[in-house]
Write an enzyme that holds these catalytic residues in place. Structure first.
Site, PDB file in Angstrom:
ATOM      1  N   ASP A   1       0.785  -1.240   0.000  1.00 33.85           N
ATOM      2  CA  ASP A   1       0.000   0.000   0.000  1.00 33.85           C
ATOM      3  C   ASP A   1       0.820   1.295   0.000  1.00 33.85           C
ATOM      4  OD1 ASP A   1       0.833   0.205   2.729  1.00 33.85           O
ATOM      5  OD2 ASP A   1      -0.950  -0.873   3.412  1.00 33.85           O
TER       6      ASP A   1
ATOM      7  N   ASN B   1       1.656  -7.886  18.013  1.00 32.04           N
ATOM      8  CA  ASN B   1       0.502  -8.482  17.334  1.00 32.04           C
ATOM      9  C   ASN B   1      -0.544  -8.811  18.404  1.00 32.04           C
ATOM     10  OD1 ASN B   1      -1.264 -10.271  15.848  1.00 32.04           O
ATOM     11  ND2 ASN B   1       0.413 -10.616  14.418  1.00 32.04           N
TER      12      ASN B   1
ATOM     13  N   CYS C   1       3.861  -4.000 -17.850  1.00 31.11           N
ATOM     14  CA  CYS C   1       3.234  -4.813 -18.885  1.00 31.11           C
ATOM     15  C   CYS C   1       3.632  -6.274 -18.683  1.00 31.11           C
ATOM     16  CB  CYS C   1       3.664  -4.321 -20.265  1.00 31.11           C
ATOM     17  SG  CYS C   1       3.136  -5.442 -21.571  1.00 31.11           S
TER      18      CYS C   1
ATOM     19  N   HIS D   1       6.633  -7.501  -1.504  1.00 29.97           N
ATOM     20  CA  HIS D   1       5.540  -8.007  -2.341  1.00 29.97           C
ATOM     21  C   HIS D   1       5.074  -6.994  -3.373  1.00 29.97           C
ATOM     22  CE1 HIS D   1       4.482 -11.208   0.970  1.00 29.97           C
ATOM     23  NE2 HIS D   1       5.554 -11.514   0.279  1.00 29.97           N
TER      24      HIS D   1
ATOM     25  N   CYS E   1       5.809  -7.251 -22.135  1.00 34.64           N
ATOM     26  CA  CYS E   1       7.165  -6.765 -22.447  1.00 34.64           C
ATOM     27  C   CYS E   1       7.883  -6.213 -21.216  1.00 34.64           C
ATOM     28  CB  CYS E   1       7.108  -5.702 -23.542  1.00 34.64           C
ATOM     29  SG  CYS E   1       6.396  -4.130 -22.992  1.00 34.64           S
TER      30      CYS E   1
ATOM     31  N   GLY F   1       2.450  -6.859  13.061  1.00 34.51           N
ATOM     32  CA  GLY F   1       1.231  -7.016  12.267  1.00 34.51           C
ATOM     33  C   GLY F   1       1.316  -8.022  11.141  1.00 34.51           C
ATOM     34  N   THR F   2       2.054  -9.095  11.376  1.00 35.17           N
ATOM     35  CA  THR F   2       2.074 -10.153  10.353  1.00 35.17           C
ATOM     36  C   THR F   2       1.784 -11.505  10.984  1.00 35.17           C
ATOM     37  OG1 THR F   2       3.389 -11.321   8.689  1.00 35.17           O
ATOM     38  CG2 THR F   2       4.642 -10.234  10.460  1.00 35.17           C
ATOM     39  N   SER F   3       1.045 -12.337  10.238  1.00 28.23           N
ATOM     40  CA  SER F   3       0.703 -13.667  10.745  1.00 28.23           C
ATOM     41  C   SER F   3       1.904 -14.611  10.670  1.00 28.23           C
ATOM     42  CB  SER F   3      -0.481 -14.242   9.953  1.00 28.23           C
ATOM     43  OG  SER F   3      -0.170 -14.227   8.578  1.00 28.23           O
TER      44      SER F   3
ATOM     45  N   CYS G   1       2.788  -2.421 -26.789  1.00 28.92           N
ATOM     46  CA  CYS G   1       3.114  -3.703 -27.444  1.00 28.92           C
ATOM     47  C   CYS G   1       1.873  -4.579 -27.593  1.00 28.92           C
ATOM     48  CB  CYS G   1       4.192  -4.452 -26.647  1.00 28.92           C
ATOM     49  SG  CYS G   1       3.543  -5.287 -25.186  1.00 28.92           S
TER      50      CYS G   1
HETATM   51  P1  OAD Z   1      -2.306 -11.531   7.533  1.00 29.20           P
HETATM   52  O1  OAD Z   1      -3.691 -11.096   7.227  1.00 29.20           O
HETATM   53  O2  OAD Z   1      -1.948 -12.949   7.270  1.00 29.20           O
HETATM   54  O3  OAD Z   1      -1.971 -11.237   9.066  1.00 29.20           O
HETATM   55  C1  OAD Z   1      -2.218  -9.993   9.653  1.00 29.20           C
HETATM   56  C2  OAD Z   1      -1.728 -10.072  11.074  1.00 29.20           C
HETATM   57  O4  OAD Z   1      -1.875  -8.781  11.667  1.00 29.20           O
HETATM   58  C3  OAD Z   1      -2.490 -11.053  11.976  1.00 29.20           C
HETATM   59  O5  OAD Z   1      -1.568 -11.848  12.678  1.00 29.20           O
HETATM   60  C4  OAD Z   1      -3.289 -10.151  12.928  1.00 29.20           C
HETATM   61  O6  OAD Z   1      -3.421 -10.724  14.230  1.00 29.20           O
HETATM   62  C5  OAD Z   1      -2.405  -8.927  12.970  1.00 29.20           C
HETATM   63  N1  OAD Z   1      -3.097  -7.653  13.255  1.00 29.20           N
HETATM   64  C6  OAD Z   1      -4.359  -7.283  12.961  1.00 29.20           C
HETATM   65  N2  OAD Z   1      -4.583  -6.010  13.318  1.00 29.20           N
HETATM   66  C7  OAD Z   1      -3.435  -5.547  13.856  1.00 29.20           C
HETATM   67  C8  OAD Z   1      -3.003  -4.297  14.401  1.00 29.20           C
HETATM   68  N3  OAD Z   1      -3.823  -3.246  14.427  1.00 29.20           N
HETATM   69  N4  OAD Z   1      -1.732  -4.191  14.849  1.00 29.20           N
HETATM   70  C9  OAD Z   1      -0.881  -5.239  14.794  1.00 29.20           C
HETATM   71  N5  OAD Z   1      -1.235  -6.452  14.289  1.00 29.20           N
HETATM   72  C10 OAD Z   1      -2.476  -6.593  13.816  1.00 29.20           C
HETATM   73  O7  OAD Z   1      -1.313 -10.526   6.760  1.00 29.20           O
HETATM   74  P2  OAD Z   1       0.236 -10.694   6.418  1.00 29.20           P
HETATM   75  O8  OAD Z   1       0.961 -11.426   7.494  1.00 29.20           O
HETATM   76  O9  OAD Z   1       0.729  -9.367   6.015  1.00 29.20           O
HETATM   77  O10 OAD Z   1       0.916 -11.676   0.194  1.00 29.20           O
HETATM   78  O11 OAD Z   1       0.153 -11.616   5.142  1.00 29.20           O
HETATM   79  C11 OAD Z   1       1.318 -11.928   4.450  1.00 29.20           C
HETATM   80  C12 OAD Z   1       1.039 -12.010   2.974  1.00 29.20           C
HETATM   81  O12 OAD Z   1      -0.073 -12.888   2.739  1.00 29.20           O
HETATM   82  C13 OAD Z   1       0.598 -10.717   2.337  1.00 29.20           C
HETATM   83  O13 OAD Z   1       1.680  -9.857   2.005  1.00 29.20           O
HETATM   84  C14 OAD Z   1      -0.092 -11.191   1.104  1.00 29.20           C
HETATM   85  C15 OAD Z   1      -0.910 -12.325   1.678  1.00 29.20           C
HETATM   86  O14 OAD Z   1      -1.260 -13.316   0.809  1.00 29.20           O
HETATM   87  C16 OAD Z   1       0.764 -11.509  -1.122  1.00 29.20           C
HETATM   88  O15 OAD Z   1      -0.229 -11.012  -1.619  1.00 29.20           O
HETATM   89  C17 OAD Z   1       1.923 -12.004  -1.911  1.00 29.20           C
END
Ligand code: OAD
Length: 251
Positions: free
Chosen positions: A102, A211, A125, A117, A128, A185-187, A148
């Site tokens: 984003d 998280n 494109c 990502h 090309c 904030g990542t799973s 193209c």
């Molecule tokens: P996920 O949706 O898998 O995980 C989001 C995480 O953020 C979860 O563990 C939530 O508990 C946590 N969360 C939610 N709200 C929050 C907050 N306000 N503060 C902190 N944590 C919070 O998203 P990602 O881990 O980013 O890839 O997913 C990884 C990738 O999977 C993405 O980049 C995308 C997706 O498929 C592609 O599109 C290639």
């Protein structure tokens, strides 16, 4: 919520790497992927986020990304993004490694943002490889064509595609050489990105997860703070600012 150890380590750190995922943008109104009601519970990634889907139905995939772009273009960085950017006031080098597409870390003012990502605001494109990063395409509802004749696609990494080599190489370097790595904030389930905090741990960094939920990283991290990015990151910078006041007064 925030340990004295962490604040002391931050005041002595040379390089801090902040590894982020969709949760960081949740407080800006951008949906995450795996939560109940998240993007992947409503749409199947295999129908939308891979090359075969795009080749089979480019218009449908383009429209889905246009809808997401609309959300992103109307979103603003939140307190979490801004606090991550202001860590640069306290640490000589802060590197943000993000899975988010984003662009909100850059908008918040972070100087080094490594996008693993891709970025939904950019396009190229499929045929090309020519870049099409002009803004008008962002609001185009019919899939645009390149000179193209090929279809233009968003510059995001789809399932089955490799991460941009320069981005993942630099991200691994930052994970290995940092003193502290925040995973925010990542799973922690999508690889190879999810391996970065483990690489940092192996290299001796102090690893802190932020998280509201547990993840596969939780049991490996030195600290896991169960709250949102918008709550924790500003509190960290507030504490760092407080630490700095006495030394500034003594000048
Ligand atoms: P996920 O949706 O898998 O995980 C989001 C995480 O953020 C979860 O563990 C939530 O508990 C946590 N969360 C939610 N709200 C929050 C907050 N306000 N503060 C902190 N944590 C919070 O998203 P990602 O881990 O980013 O890839 O997913 C990884 C990738 O999977 C993405 O980049 C995308 C997706 O498929 C592609 O599109 C290639």
């Amino acid at each position: 919520m925030i340990s004295q150890t962490l604040i002391e380590r931050l005041t002595n750190a040379r390089l801090v790497t902040v590894f982020t995922g969709a949760g960081v943008s949740a407080e800006s109104g951008v949906a995450t992927f795996r939560a109940q009601g998240g993007l992947w519970s409503k749409f199947k990634p295999e129908e939308l986020a891979n090359l075969d889907a795009f080749l089979a139905n480019p218009q449908m995939v383009w429209e889905w990304y246009q809808a997401r772009r609309e959300v992103v273009l109307n979103a603003e960085p939140n307190e979490g993004h801004r606090a991550i950017a202001s860590l640069e006031e306290f640490v000589p080098h802060v590197s943000v490694v993000t899975q988010n597409i984003d662009g909100l870390h850059t908008e918040a003012g972070s100087s080094e943002v490594i996008e693993l990502h891709g970025n939904i605001r950019k396009n190229f494109c499929q045929n090309c490889g020519k870049r099409h990063d002009n803004l008008e395409i962002l609001t185009e509802h019919h899939i645009p064509s390149c000179s193209c004749g090929g279809n233009i696609r968003p510059d995001v990494v789809w399932f089955g595609e490799l991460l941009p080599a320069t981005a993942i190489e630099l991200a691994e370097k930052r994970a290995k050489e940092c003193n502290i790595l925040f995973s925010v904030g990542t799973s922690s389930v999508v690889w190879p990105a999810a391996g970065l905090p483990l690489l940092a741990l192996d290299s001796g960094a102090y690893v802190v997860e932020i998280n509201p939920e547990q993840t596969p990283l939780t049991r490996h991290a030195h600290e896991s703070i169960r709250a949102t990015s918008g709550e924790v990151m500003p509190e960290i910078t507030r504490l760092l600012r407080e630490m700095r006041i006495p030394s500034e007064l003594s000048k």
